[in-house]
Design an enzyme around this catalytic site. Sequence first.
Site, mmCIF file in Angstrom:
data_model
loop_
_atom_site.group_PDB
_atom_site.id
_atom_site.type_symbol
_atom_site.label_atom_id
_atom_site.label_comp_id
_atom_site.label_asym_id
_atom_site.label_seq_id
_atom_site.Cartn_x
_atom_site.Cartn_y
_atom_site.Cartn_z
ATOM 1 N N LYS A 1 1.678 -6.685 5.740
ATOM 2 C CA LYS A 1 1.690 -7.914 4.939
ATOM 3 C C LYS A 1 2.928 -8.014 4.044
ATOM 4 C CE LYS A 1 -3.293 -7.169 4.574
ATOM 5 N NZ LYS A 1 -3.481 -5.744 4.383
ATOM 6 N N TYR B 1 0.818 -1.221 0.000
ATOM 7 C CA TYR B 1 0.000 0.000 0.000
ATOM 8 C C TYR B 1 0.856 1.279 0.000
ATOM 9 C CZ TYR B 1 -3.575 -3.356 1.650
ATOM 10 O OH TYR B 1 -4.400 -4.443 1.804
ATOM 11 N N HIS C 1 0.522 -12.000 2.047
ATOM 12 C CA HIS C 1 -0.539 -11.253 1.357
ATOM 13 C C HIS C 1 -1.263 -12.106 0.312
ATOM 14 C CE1 HIS C 1 -1.458 -6.795 0.271
ATOM 15 N NE2 HIS C 1 -2.502 -7.529 0.039
#
Length: 274
Positions: free
Chosen positions: A93, A68, A124
């Site tokens: 993750k 992210y 993930h």
Amino acid sequence: MPLVELAHQLQNMNSQLSIRTTVKLNNGIEMPVLGLGVWQMSEGVETEHSVLWALEAGYRLIDTARLYGNEVSVGSAVRKSGIFRKEIFVTTKLWPTDFFRVRAAFQKSLKNLGLAYIDLYLIHWPMPLIKSGIWKDLEKIYREGLVRAIGVSNYNVNQLEALVTTANIATVVNQVKFNPFSYKKELLDFFKSKNIALEAYSPLARGKKLNDPIIADMARKYNKTPAQIMTRWSLQHGVVAIPKSSHKERIIENANVFDFQIEVDDVKLLDNLS
Ligand code: NDP
């Protein structure tokens, strides 16, 4: 409290439950039942403000990922909040491109977050051919006390069974897409039988189904918003939910799901939307 117990209590309106309610994972640690997801939030002000608003609204679980690109802002907000570190549950993750350098990727996440430890570290995405080696790396990090729990994301029953046979330390969580339009009953039953928590990502179906007529009708019936109906539905299935919003009023709205109960017949109606 154990997950099965939580699902039971949520189905039978219990005024003791709140955003601070936690579930006991299979390694004994407690995880909040509701959290903030931060996917697609930009690093900097957007993520930092959203996390601070969430913590102010009572959230104690923040779900990020190396992918992210906003771990630095998540960590910064956690520190700025002034809340004791041990009261906040931070998940990040491991992305597949880092599968051959797990230790370095983990250290990078820890450094980005600026934290001494991570609460939950997830694989993930499943990569069956090399899964056992990665899990052993995670187990090592767990034994060193740098992470309080290890788990997976996007695993199906077969992938999880394969992992279970080689693991020395059980996965505590599988984070999967879970909402009324993506209801995974078989997976949920399997996880409950193995005492592995299911964590719902995209619990609001990425905001794309909030105008669905059945959801909208139900929102009117319970005098709640469509987002609250969808989040509450996940919780009533005994699933941890992590809705994402970068708007303060929606972050507050999404947490306001502990003062009503969806009736059993309506839960079934929602189950059938998928
Ligand atoms: P969600 O189902 O949480 O939906 C988020 C969308 O809904 C955003 O567009 C948001 O807009 C909008 N929204 C939020 N609250 C409201 C509201 N009250 N009213 C109207 N619209 C609203 O989607 P995500 O896919 O982001 O899932 C949540 C989290 O799960 C992620 O942030 C991430 O942490 C995790 N995740 C994990 C994955 C994995 O592979 N493990 C994959 C996908 C997600 P706005 O922000 O503008 O309010």
